[in-house]
Design an enzyme around this catalytic site. Sequence first.
Site, short mmCIF file in Angstrom:
data_model
loop_
_atom_site.label_atom_id
_atom_site.label_comp_id
_atom_site.label_asym_id
_atom_site.label_seq_id
_atom_site.Cartn_x
_atom_site.Cartn_y
_atom_site.Cartn_z
N ASP A 116 57.70 8.77 -0.40
CA ASP A 116 58.93 8.23 -0.95
C ASP A 116 58.64 6.86 -1.55
O ASP A 116 57.66 6.20 -1.16
CB ASP A 116 60.03 8.11 0.11
CG ASP A 116 61.43 8.16 -0.51
OD1 ASP A 116 61.99 9.26 -0.62
OD2 ASP A 116 61.94 7.10 -0.93
N ASP A 135 53.79 3.47 -4.19
CA ASP A 135 53.94 2.16 -4.85
C ASP A 135 53.22 2.12 -6.19
O ASP A 135 53.36 1.17 -6.96
CB ASP A 135 53.47 1.01 -3.94
CG ASP A 135 52.14 1.32 -3.27
OD1 ASP A 135 51.43 2.23 -3.74
OD2 ASP A 135 51.82 0.62 -2.29
N ASP A 185 62.52 17.79 -3.30
CA ASP A 185 63.96 17.70 -3.06
C ASP A 185 64.45 16.56 -3.96
O ASP A 185 64.58 15.42 -3.54
CB ASP A 185 64.22 17.41 -1.58
CG ASP A 185 65.70 17.41 -1.25
OD1 ASP A 185 66.49 17.95 -2.04
OD2 ASP A 185 66.08 16.84 -0.20
N CYS A 201 70.83 19.05 -4.38
CA CYS A 201 72.15 19.28 -3.77
C CYS A 201 73.22 19.15 -4.85
O CYS A 201 74.23 18.47 -4.68
CB CYS A 201 72.41 18.35 -2.59
SG CYS A 201 72.23 16.59 -2.95
#
Length: 411
Positions: A256, A283, A301, A354
Amino acid sequence: MRLHRNLVFATVDALLEIFNEGQYADKVIEKTLKRDKRWGARDRSFIAETTYDIVRWKRLYAEIAEVKEPFSRENAFRLFAVWATLRGIALPDWKQIEETPTRRIKGRFDALSKIRKFRESIPDWLDELGVAELGEDIWEKEIGALNKQAPVIIRVNTLKTDIQTLQQKLKDEGFETINLKDYPYALQLVERANIFKTESFQNGLFEVQDASSQLVADFLDVKPGDRVVDTCAGAGGKSLHLAALMENKGQVIALDIYGNKLKELKRRAKRAGAHNIETRVIDNNKAIKKLHGKADKVLIDAPCSGLGVLSRNPDAKWKLEPEFLDRIRKTQQEIIRQYCKIVKKEGKMVYATCSVLPSENQLQVKDFLASEEGKDFKLIEDRKILSSETGYDGFYMALLEKSDSKTSEQV
């Protein structure tokens, strides 16, 4: 029902922060509930659910009350008065609440409810977009479903227990649950409650995760011993599920760009007993290049509009803008083309969002398969999950496989 002044005032204060200051509803409510230690479970429930309700129906209530943003404190009380009147709750004789005839409020409600953008309380542009992408009939049903309060769903952590044992343990702790057909790891609370204080949660026996979201990790078809990369891991709900499906064997690399989210994942993984998760902050591009061609399975996702989860995040529809959607679609395509390089030959990748919009889902997969980066991938299967059909979050997931030669496949 008797209204208590301090609870109503707390609700109005929360609404002003959410509407006028652009704060996230969940964060504002979390902070608000800490204002008075004397509040019991019923008091906290009143503040949280009333705030969410008024946020969900902001446009409708504002039209009924004939008030505009930014809301003054007086106008926020008017919104509250509309909420109470429509629920048959008698308004107290407080100077903050200007009396409006009940008949007038109900009359305006009846008239406005004939127009979808008011009835479902959504911006004009979002209503037009929903119709353009899904068609009138599907959008009508879907936005109606997304305006219902989301149920509380938990996912059993199979690293520590099984669904029958957990269900009995929660019953012993005072929480009734029901099994969900077609969702093998899910239990739904019969009544909404704060389940985070249970011994079962503290011991890592479950995570709160919507039923639709629970399908994503399963869709990737992971096996014990696989090397799996969760590319947009966030706080790691799906990483934890992947680790459980892999029985703690093999490796889950959680990526992430936000280090604070990965710190939360580490904390959750420790509680869950998920020992095969490694977190890495993205990073620079080197972090991704090091993984090129090295993963058996990759989960993307992707960041999205979040339209499929409006039932749990009703303030999102007031923060969304058409320009954001344009940017996020571009980001989605960049992400899938960049992270697909992590997949080994004969490896698999899931692209998921989503969102219920085809432009974020099927069309993104179609564009990817037609690109240079997607030429070695084929679509195995995809699923679109509508809230109107399941009662849970709207989701999309596509399973793709990397091979040596291009196989034509239509989305």
